[in-house]
Scaffold this motif. Structure first.
Motif, short mmCIF file in Angstrom:
data_model
loop_
_atom_site.label_atom_id
_atom_site.label_comp_id
_atom_site.label_asym_id
_atom_site.label_seq_id
_atom_site.Cartn_x
_atom_site.Cartn_y
_atom_site.Cartn_z
N CYS A 88 1.14 8.49 8.36
CA CYS A 88 1.76 7.20 8.67
C CYS A 88 2.81 7.43 9.75
O CYS A 88 3.74 8.22 9.57
CB CYS A 88 2.40 6.59 7.43
SG CYS A 88 3.29 5.04 7.76
N GLN A 89 2.65 6.74 10.87
CA GLN A 89 3.66 6.79 11.94
C GLN A 89 4.45 5.49 11.90
O GLN A 89 3.89 4.40 11.81
CB GLN A 89 2.99 6.97 13.30
CG GLN A 89 4.01 7.20 14.41
CD GLN A 89 3.35 7.71 15.68
OE1 GLN A 89 2.12 7.75 15.80
NE2 GLN A 89 4.15 8.10 16.66
N TYR A 90 5.77 5.66 11.97
CA TYR A 90 6.68 4.55 11.71
C TYR A 90 7.66 4.44 12.86
O TYR A 90 8.21 5.45 13.32
CB TYR A 90 7.42 4.87 10.40
CG TYR A 90 8.51 3.93 9.97
CD1 TYR A 90 8.25 2.89 9.09
CD2 TYR A 90 9.83 4.10 10.41
CE1 TYR A 90 9.26 2.05 8.65
CE2 TYR A 90 10.84 3.26 9.98
CZ TYR A 90 10.56 2.24 9.10
OH TYR A 90 11.56 1.42 8.67
N GLY A 91 7.85 3.24 13.36
CA GLY A 91 8.83 3.01 14.41
C GLY A 91 9.71 1.83 14.03
O GLY A 91 9.20 0.75 13.70
N GLN A 92 11.02 2.01 14.04
CA GLN A 92 11.95 0.95 13.63
C GLN A 92 13.04 0.74 14.66
O GLN A 92 13.68 1.68 15.13
CB GLN A 92 12.60 1.30 12.28
CG GLN A 92 13.62 0.27 11.81
CD GLN A 92 14.34 0.69 10.55
OE1 GLN A 92 14.04 1.71 9.95
NE2 GLN A 92 15.31 -0.10 10.12
N THR A 93 13.23 -0.51 15.03
CA THR A 93 14.41 -0.94 15.78
C THR A 93 15.21 -1.86 14.86
O THR A 93 14.84 -2.06 13.71
CB THR A 93 14.02 -1.67 17.06
OG1 THR A 93 13.35 -2.91 16.71
CG2 THR A 93 13.08 -0.84 17.93
N ASN A 94 16.27 -2.43 15.38
CA ASN A 94 17.04 -3.37 14.56
C ASN A 94 16.27 -4.66 14.29
O ASN A 94 16.59 -5.41 13.38
CB ASN A 94 18.37 -3.70 15.25
CG ASN A 94 19.31 -4.49 14.36
OD1 ASN A 94 19.41 -4.24 13.16
ND2 ASN A 94 19.99 -5.47 14.93
N GLN A 95 15.22 -4.92 15.10
CA GLN A 95 14.49 -6.18 15.00
C GLN A 95 13.13 -6.05 14.33
O GLN A 95 12.71 -6.93 13.58
CB GLN A 95 14.29 -6.77 16.42
CG GLN A 95 15.58 -7.02 17.17
CD GLN A 95 16.44 -8.08 16.52
OE1 GLN A 95 15.92 -9.04 15.95
NE2 GLN A 95 17.76 -7.92 16.60
N GLU A 96 12.41 -4.96 14.59
CA GLU A 96 11.03 -4.87 14.13
C GLU A 96 10.70 -3.49 13.57
O GLU A 96 11.37 -2.50 13.88
CB GLU A 96 10.06 -5.16 15.30
CG GLU A 96 9.89 -6.63 15.60
CD GLU A 96 8.79 -6.87 16.61
OE1 GLU A 96 8.17 -7.94 16.56
OE2 GLU A 96 8.54 -5.98 17.46
#
Length: 232
Positions: A88-96
């Motif tokens: 599982c590759q996960y990318g997080q910003t403050n919005q999405e």
């Protein structure tokens, strides 16, 4: 240039329907609770998925009412629903939050990418280990090294630093290997990076749930990712 391939655009319920149709019990990464629905509502939902898949050309219904799933799509659904482990590759910003799942069985590999802006999952085959590694590395928003002074941050305040960095536009990007031999999923290993203002850090969580960080250059980040992905 990337080779052309079939790309299947699916709703979560369509994947669940295909999983049931091909004999699976569940699909990793999809968290939809249908236990409270009546039998009539469930039948109506599944009929709607069948019609939608038929319109897309992913499923054909013969004169006997039997459903035939696209051969490659059938294989991808079968691999995902019966896997012992996946990435599982996960990318997080403050919005999405963006997630991509990678499934591997023998010589077959495919990815399932969730697009939160449309709530669509895109499923496609991956051609070999080299492309799997390329896809993972390309989805990490790595940055060129930038000379800057890094202020010391106490370990107990690193959690607050991560939260503040996200508010200021940082990105957290990770890749994890997840085991699912039972009903519960377990993270076997994980590589987490925080990227902000031209700098990168690898984040590590200690047993006491404290976070530590290691400064990464572009070269060390790529090397670390390649080494992580080559581990069998």
């Amino acid at each position: 240039m990337k080779p052309e391939r079939e790309v299947f655009e699916l709703q979560a319920l369509e994947i669940i329907y295909l999983t049931a149709l091909t004999g699976g019990n569940g699909f990793p990464g999809l968290m939809i609770d249908l236990e409270g629905e009546s039998e009539l509502k469930l039948r109506s939902l599944m009929d709607a998925q069948m019609r939608a898949l038929e319109l897309k050309g992913y499923v054909e219904i013969d004169f006997m009412g039997r459903a035939k799933v696209n051969e490659l799509l059938h294989k991808c659904i079968g691999i995902g629903s019966n896997c012992d482990s996946y990435f599982c590759q996960y990318g997080q910003t403050n919005q999405e939050v963006h997630r991509t799942y990678y499934f591997i069985q023998d010589e077959y590999r495919f990815e399932l990418t969730h697009h939160p802006e449309t709530n669509i999952y895109k499923m496609q085959e991956i051609y070999g280990l080299h492309e799997f590694m390329f896809q993972v590395i390309e989805r990490f928003p790595l940055v060129q090294d930038r000379d800057s002074h890094e202020a010391a941050i106490e370990e107990q305040h690193l959690g607050e630093w991560v939260e503040l960095s996200l508010l200021e536009g940082a990105v957290i990007s990770s890749i994890a290997e997840i085991q699912c031999r039972s009903e519960e999923a377990h993270i076997m290993r994980e590589l987490v990076m925080l990227i902000h203002e031209g700098q990168m850090w690898a984040l590590q969580r200690a047993p006491e749930d404290q976070i530590s960080r290691i400064t990464m250059t572009l070269a060390t980040a790529i090397e670390e990712l390649c080494l992580w992905l080559q581990v069998e």
